[in-house]
Design a protein around this motif. Structure first.
Motif, PDB file in Angstrom:
ATOM      1  N   LYS A  57       0.818  -1.211   0.000  1.00  0.00           N
ATOM      2  CA  LYS A  57       0.000   0.000   0.000  1.00  0.00           C
ATOM      3  C   LYS A  57       0.859   1.271   0.000  1.00  0.00           C
ATOM      4  N   ILE A  58       2.153   1.109   0.273  1.00  0.00           N
ATOM      5  CA  ILE A  58       3.108   2.214   0.176  1.00  0.00           C
ATOM      6  C   ILE A  58       4.289   1.696  -0.636  1.00  0.00           C
ATOM      7  N   VAL A  59       4.614   2.387  -1.725  1.00  0.00           N
ATOM      8  CA  VAL A  59       5.675   1.932  -2.627  1.00  0.00           C
ATOM      9  C   VAL A  59       6.689   3.060  -2.801  1.00  0.00           C
ATOM     10  N   VAL A  60       7.961   2.734  -2.565  1.00  0.00           N
ATOM     11  CA  VAL A  60       9.045   3.713  -2.648  1.00  0.00           C
ATOM     12  C   VAL A  60       9.989   3.312  -3.781  1.00  0.00           C
ATOM     13  N   LEU A  61      10.385   4.289  -4.607  1.00  0.00           N
ATOM     14  CA  LEU A  61      11.275   4.075  -5.747  1.00  0.00           C
ATOM     15  C   LEU A  61      12.646   4.692  -5.474  1.00  0.00           C
ATOM     16  N   PRO A  62      13.691   4.264  -6.207  1.00  0.00           N
ATOM     17  CA  PRO A  62      15.036   4.824  -6.000  1.00  0.00           C
ATOM     18  C   PRO A  62      15.129   6.298  -6.399  1.00  0.00           C
ATOM     19  N   GLU A  63      16.221   6.924  -5.980  1.00  0.00           N
ATOM     20  CA  GLU A  63      16.482   8.345  -6.235  1.00  0.00           C
ATOM     21  C   GLU A  63      16.466   8.669  -7.733  1.00  0.00           C
ATOM     22  N   LEU A 189       9.458  12.740   3.718  1.00  0.00           N
ATOM     23  CA  LEU A 189      10.285  12.422   2.559  1.00  0.00           C
ATOM     24  C   LEU A 189      11.717  12.880   2.788  1.00  0.00           C
ATOM     25  N   GLY A 190      12.659  12.094   2.283  1.00  0.00           N
ATOM     26  CA  GLY A 190      14.072  12.447   2.301  1.00  0.00           C
ATOM     27  C   GLY A 190      14.758  11.723   1.162  1.00  0.00           C
ATOM     28  N   ILE A 191      15.919  12.231   0.728  1.00  0.00           N
ATOM     29  CA  ILE A 191      16.619  11.630  -0.402  1.00  0.00           C
ATOM     30  C   ILE A 191      18.087  11.399  -0.055  1.00  0.00           C
ATOM     31  N   CYS A 192      18.513  10.168  -0.088  1.00  0.00           N
ATOM     32  CA  CYS A 192      19.905   9.728  -0.034  1.00  0.00           C
ATOM     33  C   CYS A 192      20.788  10.536   0.948  1.00  0.00           C
ATOM     34  N   PHE A 193      21.636  11.451   0.442  1.00  0.00           N
ATOM     35  CA  PHE A 193      22.618  12.169   1.262  1.00  0.00           C
ATOM     36  C   PHE A 193      21.963  12.973   2.380  1.00  0.00           C
ATOM     37  N   TRP A 208       5.881   8.614  11.580  1.00  0.00           N
ATOM     38  CA  TRP A 208       5.731   7.161  11.651  1.00  0.00           C
ATOM     39  C   TRP A 208       6.751   6.500  10.749  1.00  0.00           C
ATOM     40  N   ALA A 209       6.997   7.088   9.557  1.00  0.00           N
ATOM     41  CA  ALA A 209       7.940   6.481   8.612  1.00  0.00           C
ATOM     42  C   ALA A 209       8.568   7.547   7.729  1.00  0.00           C
ATOM     43  N   LEU A 210       9.827   7.305   7.337  1.00  0.00           N
ATOM     44  CA  LEU A 210      10.513   8.115   6.349  1.00  0.00           C
ATOM     45  C   LEU A 210      10.557   7.323   5.050  1.00  0.00           C
ATOM     46  N   LEU A 211      10.038   7.917   3.975  1.00  0.00           N
ATOM     47  CA  LEU A 211      10.080   7.311   2.646  1.00  0.00           C
ATOM     48  C   LEU A 211      11.348   7.840   1.975  1.00  0.00           C
ATOM     49  N   TYR A 212      12.233   6.919   1.601  1.00  0.00           N
ATOM     50  CA  TYR A 212      13.638   7.285   1.405  1.00  0.00           C
ATOM     51  C   TYR A 212      14.208   6.722   0.098  1.00  0.00           C
ATOM     52  N   PRO A 213      14.117   7.465  -1.018  1.00  0.00           N
ATOM     53  CA  PRO A 213      14.777   7.072  -2.256  1.00  0.00           C
ATOM     54  C   PRO A 213      16.297   7.255  -2.141  1.00  0.00           C
ATOM     55  N   ILE A 214      17.050   6.303  -2.708  1.00  0.00           N
ATOM     56  CA  ILE A 214      18.508   6.288  -2.538  1.00  0.00           C
ATOM     57  C   ILE A 214      19.197   5.998  -3.870  1.00  0.00           C
ATOM     58  N   ALA A 215      20.378   6.630  -4.067  1.00  0.00           N
ATOM     59  CA  ALA A 215      21.326   6.224  -5.110  1.00  0.00           C
ATOM     60  C   ALA A 215      22.704   6.296  -4.445  1.00  0.00           C
ATOM     61  N   GLY A 243      13.687   2.246   2.508  1.00  0.00           N
ATOM     62  CA  GLY A 243      14.781   2.724   1.679  1.00  0.00           C
ATOM     63  C   GLY A 243      14.913   1.956   0.381  1.00  0.00           C
ATOM     64  N   ALA A 244      14.670   2.626  -0.742  1.00  0.00           N
ATOM     65  CA  ALA A 244      14.783   2.009  -2.066  1.00  0.00           C
ATOM     66  C   ALA A 244      16.050   2.522  -2.745  1.00  0.00           C
ATOM     67  N   ASN A 245      17.042   1.660  -2.884  1.00  0.00           N
ATOM     68  CA  ASN A 245      18.312   2.034  -3.501  1.00  0.00           C
ATOM     69  C   ASN A 245      18.346   1.584  -4.956  1.00  0.00           C
ATOM     70  N   TRP A 246      19.178   2.243  -5.759  1.00  0.00           N
ATOM     71  CA  TRP A 246      19.334   1.818  -7.144  1.00  0.00           C
ATOM     72  C   TRP A 246      20.113   0.524  -7.234  1.00  0.00           C
TER      73      TRP A 246
END
Length: 293
Positions: A57-63, A189-193, A208-215, A243-246
């Motif tokens: 129900k919650i989907v996170v994609l990479p940076e 929301l937050g991104i990588c670095f 409750w949660a951080l949705l975190y795209p990563i490269a 955390g969704a990393n590439w």
């Protein structure tokens, strides 16, 4: 005498359903091709549909997965004319690839979130057109959040671009932190670095949660970061991290790809990618804010 029968209807308000005790989340790990938005969109759409079909129900994609972050060999990078760029990179002008928040890609993925009844992160290279003659457009490393109604409910620009590759194109975010109250709990929301500084910025929001795209790119083996240092970084803030990393299509001579994971609000890795190459979806069942300890 005619009798009159009066029927009294009592209007009883409908009570909102209790929030679910748990929710299934997904971190999508996959490669992107730099500048091939059509290809990336097709691939990501397929993976998002797979995640939703499996109950996420919650989907996170990479940076910047929609637009691409760097080439898979780390030799080609976005570059604006006149901006500094490391010698290892061949520059690529983002002008023909970056999009606005109301552009084609955000609309596509927001509609997909509605179709699948999910919350979905949309990570892309954003352009803010010049506001007046003589100004230059600005480019941001951005992630938006679409809700199950297909609405963009959060628009976040990376606050701390990673200097090594992003000094050649990225303007530091100017929208601060971004949150959304979902039926599962408040997310940010937050991104990588950003991870080195952003958790403190969210302290008063009680996420409750951080949705975190990563490269991620690392000089050391990334297992230590993802399996030990990142969970230790998250633990004091008592939030979940998705955390969704590439990844890459084939082995490269650099480190950092793979290791997508979900970390609990107790600082434990509850699910992690098993591969480094190609596509993989990492699933976890998380207690919602209703059951927050």
């Amino acid at each position: 005498m005619r009798s009159v029968v009066v029927l009294l209807l009592l209007a009883v308000p409908l009570l909102a359903a209790d929030p679910p005790a748990t929710v299934k989340v997904a971190a999508v790990q996959c490669p992107s091709d730099l500048g091939d938005t059509a290809f990336n969109t097709k691939k990501l759409t397929k993976l998002i549909k797979e995640a939703a079909k499996n109950g996420a129900k919650i989907v996170v994609l990479p940076e910047t997965a929609v637009t691409g972050y760097l080439s898979q060999d780390l030799k080609t990078n976005w570059h604006l004319k006149g901006w500094p760029i490391e010698k290892q990179f061949q520059g690529k002008d983002p002008a023909d690839f970056a999009e606005t928040v109301d552009g084609k890609s955000v609309k596509h993925f927001a509609a997909l979130a509605k179709e699948l009844d999910i919350y979905l992160t949309i990570p892309f290279l954003e352009v803010e057109p010049a506001k007046k003659k003589g100004d230059e457009p600005r480019y941001f490393n951005t992630v938006c959040l679409a809700n199950p109604k297909g609405e963009v409910v959060a628009h976040y620009r990376k606050l701390t671009p990673w200097p090594h590759p992003e000094k050649s194109w990225a303007t530091a975010g100017d929208r601060g932190v971004q949150t959304c109250q979902t039926e599962y709990g408040k997310v940010g929301l937050g991104i990588c670095f950003d991870i080195h500084t952003i958790l403190e910025k969210y302290q008063n929001d009680e996420l409750w949660a951080l949705l975190y795209p990563i490269a991620w790119v690392d000089t050391e083996h990334p297992a230590d970061w993802f399996l030990h240092k990142l969970p230790e970084r998250v633990k004091p803030f008592k939030l979940h991290l998705i955390g969704a990393n590439w990844s890459v299509d084939e082995k490269q001579d650099w480190r950092g790809y793979g290791f997508s994971e979900v970390i609990s609000n107790e600082g434990k890795v509850v699910a992690a990618a098993k591969t480094l190459y190609g596509d993989e979806i990492v699933y976890a069942e998380l207690p919602t804010a209703r059951n927050k300890k």
